[in-house]
Scaffold this active site. Sequence first.
Site, short mmCIF file in Angstrom:
data_model
loop_
_atom_site.label_atom_id
_atom_site.label_comp_id
_atom_site.label_asym_id
_atom_site.label_seq_id
_atom_site.Cartn_x
_atom_site.Cartn_y
_atom_site.Cartn_z
N VAL A 79 36.00 40.29 57.11
CA VAL A 79 35.01 41.07 56.60
C VAL A 79 33.73 41.13 57.61
O VAL A 79 33.24 42.29 57.89
CB VAL A 79 34.53 40.40 55.40
CG1 VAL A 79 33.45 41.34 54.68
CG2 VAL A 79 35.72 40.30 54.39
N VAL A 129 28.11 34.22 64.09
CA VAL A 129 28.16 33.12 64.30
C VAL A 129 30.00 32.81 63.85
O VAL A 129 30.42 32.97 62.82
CB VAL A 129 27.58 32.12 63.19
CG1 VAL A 129 27.88 30.61 63.15
CG2 VAL A 129 25.97 32.34 63.87
N LYS A 143 31.17 34.48 46.24
CA LYS A 143 31.01 34.35 45.08
C LYS A 143 31.10 32.97 44.53
O LYS A 143 30.47 32.53 43.45
CB LYS A 143 32.48 34.92 44.35
CG LYS A 143 33.78 34.47 44.89
CD LYS A 143 34.90 35.40 44.64
CE LYS A 143 36.05 35.06 45.51
NZ LYS A 143 36.02 35.49 46.75
N GLU A 145 26.21 42.27 46.31
CA GLU A 145 27.24 43.56 45.82
C GLU A 145 28.39 42.97 46.06
O GLU A 145 29.63 43.04 45.28
CB GLU A 145 26.96 44.77 46.18
CG GLU A 145 27.99 45.77 45.68
CD GLU A 145 27.55 46.07 44.19
OE1 GLU A 145 28.65 45.69 43.33
OE2 GLU A 145 26.55 46.52 43.83
N VAL A 172 31.41 40.26 44.03
CA VAL A 172 32.50 40.82 42.93
C VAL A 172 33.05 42.05 42.86
O VAL A 172 32.50 43.15 43.28
CB VAL A 172 31.59 40.64 41.46
CG1 VAL A 172 32.56 41.26 40.25
CG2 VAL A 172 30.64 39.53 41.16
N GLY A 198 34.79 43.40 45.57
CA GLY A 198 34.89 43.89 46.69
C GLY A 198 34.27 45.19 46.66
O GLY A 198 32.94 45.27 46.90
N GLY A 231 50.37 38.25 52.49
CA GLY A 231 49.07 37.77 52.57
C GLY A 231 48.00 38.07 51.66
O GLY A 231 46.76 37.81 51.55
N ASP A 283 38.95 32.20 40.92
CA ASP A 283 38.49 33.31 41.80
C ASP A 283 37.56 34.18 40.46
O ASP A 283 36.68 34.69 40.91
CB ASP A 283 39.54 33.90 42.46
CG ASP A 283 38.98 35.26 42.96
OD1 ASP A 283 37.99 34.89 43.85
OD2 ASP A 283 39.19 36.23 42.65
N LYS A 342 33.53 35.37 39.63
CA LYS A 342 32.90 36.52 39.61
C LYS A 342 32.46 36.96 38.10
O LYS A 342 31.48 37.42 38.00
CB LYS A 342 34.01 37.61 39.83
CG LYS A 342 34.66 37.21 41.31
CD LYS A 342 35.78 38.27 41.76
CE LYS A 342 36.29 37.86 43.23
NZ LYS A 342 37.79 38.40 43.19
#
Length: 420
Positions: free
Chosen positions: A12, A41, A101, A123, A126, A128, A181, A195, A199
């Site tokens: 990302v 970083v 999240k 934003e 939750v 994507g 994946g 997960d 959210k």
Amino acid sequence: MIKVGIIGVGTVGASVINILKENADVISARAGVDIVAKSGVVKNLNKDRSSLGIKITDNVDDILNDSEIDIVVELMGGVEEAFEVVKRALKSGKAVVTANKALLAYHRYELQEIAKDIAFEYEASVAGGIPIINALRDGLSANHIESIRGIMNGTCNYMLTKMTNDGVAYDEILKEAQKLGYAEADPTFDVGGFDTAHKLLILASIAYGIDAKPEDILIEGIQNISQEDISFAKEFGYAIKLLGIAKKDGNKVELRVHACLIKKEEMIAKIDGVMNGISVVGDKVGETLYYGAGAGGNATASAVVANIIDIARSGKSRPMLGFDKPMEGKLTLKAPADIESKYYLRINVSDKIGVLARITKIFEENSISIESILQRQSSHDSANLLISTHKAYEYDIQNLISSLEKLEFVNFRPVMIRIV
């Protein structure tokens, strides 16, 4: 010029850098100022990231202590270490954008207090690339939110879609999801519902001002769903989806994550594959549905960059969790045991005379009314009883399952799915 530092340059983070470069013209036009990534970083400096064209370091201080950095983007993941990093960024006066999240599930109210007038946006935390946070905070701000129901985990949705459409067993499709994946080597965070729960808690804070932690709410995954359950769902016109549900009932809000039987004609039941979809019902607007890619580098990075543009436009904070002041008649969390639902149960029993009569008697003793019942042969000496109920309390259904599990002719713990 706005300069951005990115803590966590993975999939990302790299996408954020590339979008800022590749779409610089439209971003500058919309923000009214040029925005550039200055430094990033990483944990491991050995990987070649020269193509990104920015300074790469393994020390967060190189960003947090850099007076030229205006916005810190936190993409490192985790909870407590990320919390410390974000706190330091905010206390140094830097705006923050995060996609984390888990961090927000545990520390959102503390971060709101620390941020105060400093811009803090999230934003991408939750669903994507779906702009559900802005929809709740801004687009639906005139409404009391009656309910939220969301497919917020693409891994589970992909697996359930394949199980339904292709007749694949759970264990087989999990291996495929890992190979593609979509699922991690340890898939518990996804398939166990955690997960989605993180959210849901974020959305519930915006909609209702509820301060709850994952440990406070009902969380179940999809690990026990079988082809017998899929077959029952098809026969009675349902789809099975893992949903995060927030629902207002008087001055209480119920929060829960679990597999659901949903009528096939509902829009959210039609969302398949790795896609996400969230239904929000407002008292004035009615139902609105938000659909799109819930994960992936570019989709998530798109939401991150949108937050950066928002900050660049105004430089000011808006209410992080949607409220400038507490609502009157504050809503409280409903205890999981008090939740009401219809239920489906799969009970594997020895195929003997009198078993069905004993089962129905135990339902009666627990004040649970049966709506329908099917029997399907499981082996030469056992059968699956597939039962749906009328509305019942979670407390009663859990007692029922405990009672059934103790019977000598019940071969393993009954499987239960809630009917929405």
